[in-house]
Design a protein around this motif. Structure first.
Motif, PDB file in Angstrom:
ATOM      1  N   UNK A   1       0.856  -1.213  -0.076  1.00 62.28           N
ATOM      2  CA  UNK A   1      -0.040   0.110   0.132  1.00 62.28           C
ATOM      3  C   UNK A   1       0.817   1.248  -0.112  1.00 62.28           C
ATOM      4  N   UNK A   2       0.332   2.126  -0.702  1.00 57.09           N
ATOM      5  CA  UNK A   2       1.083   3.576  -0.920  1.00 57.09           C
ATOM      6  C   UNK A   2       0.336   4.698  -0.398  1.00 57.09           C
ATOM      7  N   UNK A   3       0.697   5.584   0.270  1.00 57.52           N
ATOM      8  CA  UNK A   3       0.159   6.663   0.681  1.00 57.52           C
ATOM      9  C   UNK A   3       0.832   8.115   0.521  1.00 57.52           C
ATOM     10  N   UNK A   4       0.280   8.813  -0.653  1.00 65.75           N
ATOM     11  CA  UNK A   4       1.105   9.913  -0.883  1.00 65.75           C
ATOM     12  C   UNK A   4       0.574  11.233  -0.456  1.00 65.75           C
ATOM     13  N   UNK A   5       1.352  12.160  -0.167  1.00 66.56           N
ATOM     14  CA  UNK A   5       0.922  13.366   0.345  1.00 66.56           C
ATOM     15  C   UNK A   5       1.539  14.637  -0.147  1.00 66.56           C
ATOM     16  N   UNK A   6       0.664  15.356  -0.667  1.00 64.70           N
ATOM     17  CA  UNK A   6       1.046  16.616  -1.252  1.00 64.70           C
ATOM     18  C   UNK A   6       1.119  17.748  -0.502  1.00 64.70           C
ATOM     19  N   UNK A   7       0.905  17.775   0.702  1.00 64.09           N
ATOM     20  CA  UNK A   7       0.862  18.930   1.629  1.00 64.09           C
ATOM     21  C   UNK A   7       1.118  18.578   3.112  1.00 64.09           C
ATOM     22  N   UNK A   8       1.472  19.603   3.840  1.00 63.93           N
ATOM     23  CA  UNK A   8       1.749  19.111   5.427  1.00 63.93           C
ATOM     24  C   UNK A   8       0.295  18.525   6.051  1.00 63.93           C
ATOM     25  N   UNK A   9      -0.676  19.438   5.734  1.00 68.19           N
ATOM     26  CA  UNK A   9      -1.973  19.139   6.174  1.00 68.19           C
ATOM     27  C   UNK A   9      -2.576  17.683   5.845  1.00 68.19           C
ATOM     28  N   UNK A  10      -2.162  17.274   4.728  1.00 69.49           N
ATOM     29  CA  UNK A  10      -2.680  15.704   4.513  1.00 69.49           C
ATOM     30  C   UNK A  10      -1.955  14.888   5.174  1.00 69.49           C
ATOM     31  N   UNK A  11      -0.394  14.952   5.486  1.00 64.39           N
ATOM     32  CA  UNK A  11       0.348  14.336   6.224  1.00 64.39           C
ATOM     33  C   UNK A  11       0.225  14.185   7.779  1.00 64.39           C
ATOM     34  N   UNK A  12      -0.269  15.627   8.156  1.00 67.49           N
ATOM     35  CA  UNK A  12      -0.590  15.639   9.420  1.00 67.49           C
ATOM     36  C   UNK A  12      -1.857  14.869   9.789  1.00 67.49           C
ATOM     37  N   UNK A  13      -2.994  15.043   9.017  1.00 62.22           N
ATOM     38  CA  UNK A  13      -4.108  14.537   9.225  1.00 62.22           C
ATOM     39  C   UNK A  13      -4.134  12.949   9.170  1.00 62.22           C
ATOM     40  N   UNK A  14      -3.039  12.204   8.551  1.00 67.33           N
ATOM     41  CA  UNK A  14      -3.092  10.917   8.501  1.00 67.33           C
ATOM     42  C   UNK A  14      -2.385  10.135   9.565  1.00 67.33           C
ATOM     43  N   UNK A  15      -2.953   9.280  10.283  1.00 68.82           N
ATOM     44  CA  UNK A  15      -2.412   8.537  11.337  1.00 68.82           C
ATOM     45  C   UNK A  15      -2.930   7.247  11.074  1.00 68.82           C
ATOM     46  N   UNK A  16      -2.259   6.288  10.250  1.00 69.24           N
ATOM     47  CA  UNK A  16      -2.614   5.000   9.985  1.00 69.24           C
ATOM     48  C   UNK A  16      -2.561   4.018  11.154  1.00 69.24           C
TER      49      UNK A  16
END
Length: 926
Positions: A620-635
């Motif tokens: 599985x691959x999770x790609x982030x285009x900005x800091x908000x997306x990575x900060x909200x992501x908590x798998x």
């Protein structure tokens, strides 16, 4: 991916400059001494085709997008990604609207790219909304993003995309590109003048017909409301207040010769022009050429197909072969020696407003600073390897391969010493008027004479090591850097003639103390002292870090191949500049820009670009285009998803970034800064983690938290089941234990009972045995008693017989002597008494009773088996059972032995015994 900064190449002789000016008719730069930093990206870097037709930046993410012959290229500051159109067409044009949609155009294709749920770009075609049958054969060469529309155009058709719908516009003929200036939109109809797009229609601009004979390739805002127009082969025009004027300044002539193809307005009012034949040109508003950059000066190709300006003010050029980024605001300014005249610089110094360079060719000087191309002058006699240039008491001393020399203000060359290899000369504050020099074969002492001139004094005795560097610390201690094996702490004798103390160390310990005090991490190659407590740290990977107490830290990306191994040198020229010696030139670092660079790097924040979750069944691959997306992501990941790869980048960074990272929950220490832009972790244990990455030691940190669940057999419900199973097992074990205890008790009870029974039986048997033994003892006792009784009877009878015999004798004597009647009566009475006591019936009863006790049931068995036995027979049988002889039996029976034999005979007859049978043995065995 490696792409090292390309050091700009500049001409170094006035002769070439005059030749180039005459040949090309182009003006010289007004500020070539401060050349811009250029970073090259070849097709090997971005893994696509040569030509780059269009280029733009998404200012919301900082990502760069390029229309390439292979497809759409995306650059996130660290790595490139290629996206292909459905039919794999060439992407001719790229534009981005305010919502971040990336519009592209190609052959018979228009559409936009948008990130999907995984963060990757997904293409949405708009071509099916176009009904024009000729559209599949049209190349969309240009896209312009307006405030509420997107304009797609080929050279013959135009399409307006608004509110999700595409409609075709009527063009004023075959056209060139549409340009935006002052929030208005203009284009040229081929063979005609300029037109403005107003409310979906094109209106002609008055007085622009003069442009019909050329092609307009650039329209830029000029002044308040004017336009600066760049043409293919007629140079520059200005259009102000409805009037078109042709420019005749240097920049216009340059573009007329080299064909203007693209243009940009820069934030400071300057202009950038990309040409077909001679690269990139930067001008001011007056038309003066500030920079002319082509393949000779560092570009990869002279044909500029596209230009864009990024958020940091750097110009990106899409070339016919490659992509180049030109950072005019980058502090480092490079100087190279393309013709090899100067050679490799090893040291430099400012002396009398001149810059002196010591190279492997000799000593050169030029005016400093200069607004134009520096002109270098050679010091006659200095031919050869120069190691050191030092100003001491306003005297310029040169350490040379051939010795040590003084350079006079007039350019003279005076020898002070013939000691070969003057590597480093240091005045001694602990010994005023003296200086210590390291040479190829030891140490030399110089002294100032009475006239103030420095001269050679003597060699230090007893020391012959090659010393590359000499310095005196704040405590007055003298340190020597060996050319190969570390450093020495030394002490000189008072007369400076010999060494009185020497101590070796692999490194200079105070450099390590300095690193710790300033919070510098990572491997450091060399440390240089700068101005005002500044220190310059040269990393192992070639990067330069400038730091000082109080928080200033500015780091610069420099190729490791730029430095000269073992001879790296950074010189504080004055309070304004540091000079960096490179293998093929040098660079200047203005100190006044360090705080700006430090602030920018502190403000810059890396982006966690992708998280790859690898397992044996499904990745599985999770790609982030900005800091908000990575900060909200908590798998929350499964136990088997414990193999992770993190990719990170630094958008909007013109230089190749450095990264340091750690995984909180596994690593507590930050990694060393490196160009590595990904980190892999395998076989992570279940738990909660937080991945952190930074691009500077004191900068912002990007984080991504995640959790790895334990395997099902370690989950909460599994533990509940385990608890229940444990309780069940405990209950079952308790039940089994009780059952086992009861069984064991029953078994033990049974065993005890059996044991008891055995013991009782044993005791019974013992008792029987005891009783038997007692009986036997009793029998023996009775036998003995019987025997004794019998013997007593025998003795009694014997005695009585003897008495009877004596009485008989007495009777005879008395008969002879006394009256017969009287004596006879008394004697008879005595004999009668004796007879009554010889074998009386009472004695037999006693004997019979005792005999029955010893020989139980003997008489009964004998009578049962043999009838007709008389009491005398029984009496004889009893005596025979006791194994008495016939004589003894005769006495007991008070008969003769002959009488006993007669009785034995009658008893044998009654018992029917054979003649050969022994009667005694028969009775004893019966």
């Amino acid at each position: 991916m490696n792409h090292y900064p390309t050091i700009n190449r500049f001409v170094v002789t006035i002769f070439w400059l005059q030749w180039a000016s005459t040949l090309l008719g182009a003006p010289t730069s007004q500020n070539l001494f401060f050349a811009p930093y250029i970073r090259n990206f070849s097709k090997q870097n971005y893994q696509a085709y040569n030509q780059n037709w269009s280029i733009c930046q998404d200012h919301s993410t900082g990502f760069l997008y390029v229309g390439n012959s292979k497809g759409l290229l995306e650059f996130d500051g660290t790595r490139w990604q290629t996206y292909r159109l459905p039919k794999r067409q060439i992407v001719r044009s790229v534009a981005i609207d305010q919502q971040g949609k990336i519009f592209t155009g190609g052959l018979g294709e228009i559409g936009y790219w948008q990130a999907n749920s995984t963060g990757r770009l997904h293409y949405h075609s708009l071509s099916r909304q176009i009904s024009n049958k000729l559209f599949p054969k049209e190349e969309i060469w240009n896209i312009v993003a307006g405030p509420d529309f997107i304009f797609f155009q080929s050279f013959s058709t135009g399409f307006l995309y608004q509110q999700g719908r595409v409609r075709e516009l009527r063009l004023p003929g075959n056209v060139l590109f549409l340009y935006a200036a002052h929030n208005r939109y203009y284009l040229q109809a081929i063979g005609k003048g300029l037109y403005e797009l107003v409310n979906g229609q094109f209106k002609a601009l008055p007085n622009t017909g003069q442009l019909a004979s050329t092609a307009v390739h650039a329209i830029l805002p000029y002044g308040g409301e004017g336009l600066l127009i760049g043409t293919r082969d007629h140079g520059l025009f200005t259009y102000e207040k409805g009037q078109l004027s042709r420019s005749n300044h240097a920049a216009s002539r340059f573009l007329q010769r080299y064909q203007c193809n693209k243009a940009l307005s820069l934030p400071d009012g300057r202009f950038a022009f990309g040409t077909i034949l001679n690269g990139l040109m930067i001008t001011d508003t007056s038309g003066a050429v500030l920079y002319s950059l082509n393949q000779r000066e560092g570009l990869q190709n002279n044909t500029v197909l596209s230009l864009t300006l990024d958020a940091q003010g750097s110009v990106w050029a899409g070339l016919d072969d490659g992509i180049d980024a030109v950072a005019f605001g980058y502090p480092l300014k490079y100087f190279t020696d393309p013709n090899g005249q100067l050679g490799t610089p090893y040291d430099a110094v400012l002396y009398n407003r001149k810059l002196y360079l010591g190279t492997n060719h000799g000593v050169y000087w030029c005016d400093f600073p200069t607004s134009g191309l520096p002109v270098y002058h050679f010091i006659e006699g200095s031919q050869g390897q120069v190691w050191d240039l030092t100003v001491v008491d306003h005297q310029l001393l040169c350490g040379h391969n051939a010795g040590t020399f003084r350079i006079t203000p007039s350019g003279g060359w005076e020898q002070l010493s013939d000691q070969a290899g003057g590597w480093s000369l240091q005045p001694l504050s602990s010994h005023p008027g003296f200086a210590l020099q390291g040479v190829y074969s030891g140490l030399c002492i110089y002294r100032r004479n009475q006239t103030g001139q420095w001269q050679f004094s003597h060699r230090v005795e007893g020391f012959g090591e090659p010393i590359q560097e000499v310095w005196e610390d704040s405590e007055g201690q003298i340190w020597l850097r060996h050319a190969h094996t570390g450093v020495y702490l030394v002490q000189l004798s008072p007369d400076l003639r010999k060494l009185t103390k020497i101590k070796w160390a692999p490194v200079y310990s105070k450099d390590e103390d300095l690193k710790r005090s300033l919070g510098i991490s990572g491997a450091i190659r060399r440390v240089f002292t700068g101005w005002n407590d500044e220190h310059l740290f040269l990393r192992q990977n070639g990067n330069l870090l400038v730091a000082k107490p109080g928080g200033l830290k500015a780091e610069f990306s420099i190729s490791n191949f730029a430095w000269m191994d073992d001879y790296e040198n950074i010189i504080p020229l004055d309070s304004a500049y540091y000079l960096l010696c490179f293998e093929k030139g040098y660079a200047l670092l203005p100190r006044q820009e360090l705080s700006t660079v430090s602030s920018q790097q502190l403000a810059s924040k890396p982006l966690i670009r992708q998280l790859a979750v690898l397992n044996t069944t499904n990745n599985r691959y999770f790609t982030f285009r900005n800091e908000t997306a990575s900060r909200r992501f908590s798998p929350v990941l499964k136990a088997r998803e414990n193999h992770l790869i993190f990719q990170f980048s630094l958008p909007e960074s013109i230089q190749e970034p450095l990264f340091s990272y750690r995984l909180v929950g596994l690593d507590e220490q930050w990694s060393d800064f490196s160009k590595q832009a990904e980190k892999e972790y395998a076989s992570l244990m279940p738990g909660t983690y937080r991945f952190e990455v930074r691009s500077t030691s004191d900068g912002s940190i990007a984080t991504l938290s995640f959790e790895i669940l334990p395997p099902w057999y370690q989950s909460f419900w599994a533990y509940v089941v385990y608890l229940l199973i444990l309780c069940g097992l405990v209950g079952m074990s308790f039940y089994i234990h009780r059952w086992q205890v009861k069984t064991h008790q029953a078994k033990v009870r049974q065993q005890m009972e059996e044991k008891l029974q055995r013991e009782q039986e044993h005791l019974r048997q013992q008792l029987v045995q005891v009783q038997k033994e007692k009986l036997e003892q009793d029998v023996i006792s009775k036998s003995e008693e019987l025997a004794n009784t019998t013997m007593n009877l025998i003795h009694k009878n014997d005695l009585l017989l003897k008495l009877k015999g004596e009485v008989e004798k007495l009777k005879d004597e008395v008969r002879q002597r006394q009256t017969v009647d009287q004596a006879t009566g008394h004697i008879n009475q005595l004999v009668k008494l004796i007879d009554s006591n010889i074998s009386s019936r009472q004695d037999w009863k006693i004997f019979e009773k005792n005999f029955n006790k010893v020989h139980e049931q003997f008489f009964k068995r004998l009578l049962n088996q043999y009838t007709g036995l008389t009491p005398d027979d029984l009496r004889l049988a009893a005596y025979l059972r006791m194994n008495l002889s016939s004589k003894e039996v005769a006495k007991l029976l008070n008969i003769t032995v002959r009488g006993v034999e007669l009785k034995r005979y009658r008893l044998r007859k009654r018992l029917n015994l054979e003649p050969e049978s022994n009667l005694n043995e028969f009775m004893m065995a019966f």
